[in-house]
Design an enzyme around this catalytic site. Structure first.
Site, PDB file in Angstrom:
ATOM      1  N   LYS A 191     -65.155 -40.228  31.211  1.00  0.00           N
ATOM      2  CA  LYS A 191     -65.546 -40.340  29.968  1.00  0.00           C
ATOM      3  C   LYS A 191     -66.650 -41.352  29.928  1.00  0.00           C
ATOM      4  O   LYS A 191     -67.695 -41.315  29.112  1.00  0.00           O
ATOM      5  CB  LYS A 191     -64.411 -40.763  29.068  1.00  0.00           C
ATOM      6  CG  LYS A 191     -63.258 -39.659  28.931  1.00  0.00           C
ATOM      7  CD  LYS A 191     -62.073 -40.163  28.365  1.00  0.00           C
ATOM      8  CE  LYS A 191     -61.225 -39.003  28.261  1.00  0.00           C
ATOM      9  NZ  LYS A 191     -59.947 -39.508  27.768  1.00  0.00           N
TER      10      LYS A 191
ATOM     11  N   LYS B 108     -64.332 -33.029  30.228  1.00  0.00           N
ATOM     12  CA  LYS B 108     -64.887 -34.327  30.666  1.00  0.00           C
ATOM     13  C   LYS B 108     -65.414 -34.344  31.993  1.00  0.00           C
ATOM     14  O   LYS B 108     -66.254 -35.027  32.510  1.00  0.00           O
ATOM     15  CB  LYS B 108     -64.105 -35.373  30.359  1.00  0.00           C
ATOM     16  CG  LYS B 108     -62.526 -35.440  30.796  1.00  0.00           C
ATOM     17  CD  LYS B 108     -61.616 -36.364  30.244  1.00  0.00           C
ATOM     18  CE  LYS B 108     -60.365 -36.128  30.715  1.00  0.00           C
ATOM     19  NZ  LYS B 108     -59.633 -35.036  29.928  1.00  0.00           N
TER      20      LYS B 108
END
Length: 430
Positions: A207, A107
């Site tokens: 995210k 991520k």
């Protein structure tokens, strides 16, 4: 008819997630082959500590030379689960250059350099899949970029970090303080020895950047995401939330402006009504609420971290990439055609809960109300309690911009009757 020559997979990293990926590839080999249309073979595993015993993995496959592994030329898919920026970035681009597609759970790297990685994948005609980067086992990226490709997504609101949700859930349900709840999370293995990435919102911000980019077809980098941690949330904040019929969650919020011309991405603690579906998300679970024009409201829920859930998402991507490989095709790449402006936090409009310590004497409420009015912030409700010359004043606003609220608070601090600002929290989910 199934192809007999196996597709070769290189695994970069063999920690909690990587070892589970290897285990599932071995134990579910026949099922995976049937779903793909060809067998898959673990051709090499790059690690930092080669001497460590790795159950179920042939020691002959283990190497410390990750670069040589991805340069082999016979590798069809590279699975990257080492995390971090480097050497992951260089290894992924090298994999593309040498003909491999990539499945990643990274991520941080995707939030920082997703555009460059997508460009490299496209240049070499290869896939870049990363379902596991955002919410573990929860199918989220594929629905956003495929199932909702014909829809207009307006908002993505979610709990995307299990550690923080466990801590806040424990504080809300038991009355525990922040440190007490964090200590329990650490003891149970939900929190790392250094929990900074989780509790200060860095993990969730990465995210949020990924989700916003996909949802709004706009490049959103990690630096574009407003981030505020939850270490200052107190038991008193939860009591205030309860009095409003709310609880507190650390939320990732990605929104399209009402005029459609800009987007925002932010991570911070917020009060949400108990009636909202996200309020019932307990423990270390994740959930993401998506609002779109045609589909309306959708909610995705499940375990957002851990070896098995994350490996499940990795294997789902692996199956899709291998199918593409067999068919000589590639899946969806980056979609950034909209190129919407990413606006600052100062432009965000929401409700606020402000708790003030004030002098308990006549006229205080009028002074405070005047400051709010002068800055164009409308008050919804006020609650005041006083004793022995001191008082607390809780103000809940109607929707206001972050910039106007900031100016209001600065002016409040200058009042002689305001002893201090105990807490400020946004109210979302309405």
């Amino acid at each position: 008819m199934m192809r007999t020559r196996p597709l070769k997979v290189a695994l970069l990293g063999c920690g909690v997630v990587g070892s589970e990926v290897a285990r599932i590839m071995t134990t579910h080999a026949d099922d995976l082959a049937a779903r793909i249309g060809a067998p898959v073979e673990l051709a090499g595993v790059a690690v930092r500590r080669p001497g460590k015993v790795r159950e179920g993995i042939d020691p002959a496959l283990v190497t410390t030379d990750a670069t040589a592994l991805v340069k082999r030329g016979d590798i069809d898919v590279v699975v990257e689960v080492i995390g971090g920026i480097e050497p992951a970035r260089s290894l992924i681009t090298t994999a593309f250059e040498h003909g491999a597609s990539v499945v990643s759970a990274n991520k941080a790297l995707l939030a920082q350099d997703g555009a460059a990685l997508h460009a490299a994948a496209e240049e070499h005609g290869r896939d870049l899949y990363y379902e596991a980067a955002v919410a573990g086992a929860i199918p989220l990226i594929r629905p956003l970029r495929e199932s909702l490709a014909g829809d207009k997504v307006n908002r993505v609101l979610g709990i995307v970090n299990g550690t923080t949700n466990f801590i806040l859930d424990k504080m809300g349900s038991t009355g525990a303080g922040y440190q007490e709840a964090l200590d329990e999370a650490t003891a149970l293995g939900y929190a790392e020895a250094d929990p900074t990435a989780d509790v200060e919102g860095f993990d969730a911000a990465a995210k949020a950047a990924i989700l916003a980019g996909i949802a709004f077809h706009t490049r959103v980098r990690l630096d574009d995401v407003y981030r505020e941690g939850m270490s200052e949330v107190t038991a008193a904040d939860f009591r205030s939330a309860s009095e409003m019929g709310c609880t507190i969650k650390l939320l990732a919020i990605c929104e399209r402006a009402a005029d459609g011309g800009s987007v925002t991405a932010r991570v911070h603690p917020a009060m949400i009504p108990l009636s909202h579906p996200l309020a019932s998300v307990r423990g270390a679970y994740n959930a993401v609420f998506v609002e779109s024009d045609a589909s309306g409201q959708l909610m995705f829920y499940g375990p957002g971290a851990g070896g098995s859930p994350t490996a499940s998402a990795v294997l789902g991507d692996l199956v899709a990439v291998c199918r593409n490989r067999l068919n000589g095709a590639t899946g969806p790449g980056e979609s950034a055609y909209a190129a919407l402006r990413v606006s600052s936090m100062g432009e965000v409009v929401t409700r606020y809960h402000i708790s003030l310590d004030v002098a308990d004497k006549p006229g205080v409420l009028a002074q405070v109300a005047t400051v709010f009015a002068e800055h164009g912030v409308s008050i919804d409700t006020v609650r005041q309690q006083g004793k022995d010359g001191e008082a607390s004043l809780v103000v809940v606003t109607h929707r206001a911009s972050d910039a106007s609220l900031t100016g209001t608070v600065e002016a409040l601090r200058k009042l002689d009757t305001v002893r201090g600002v105990a807490s400020i929290m946004r109210v979302e989910g309405e």
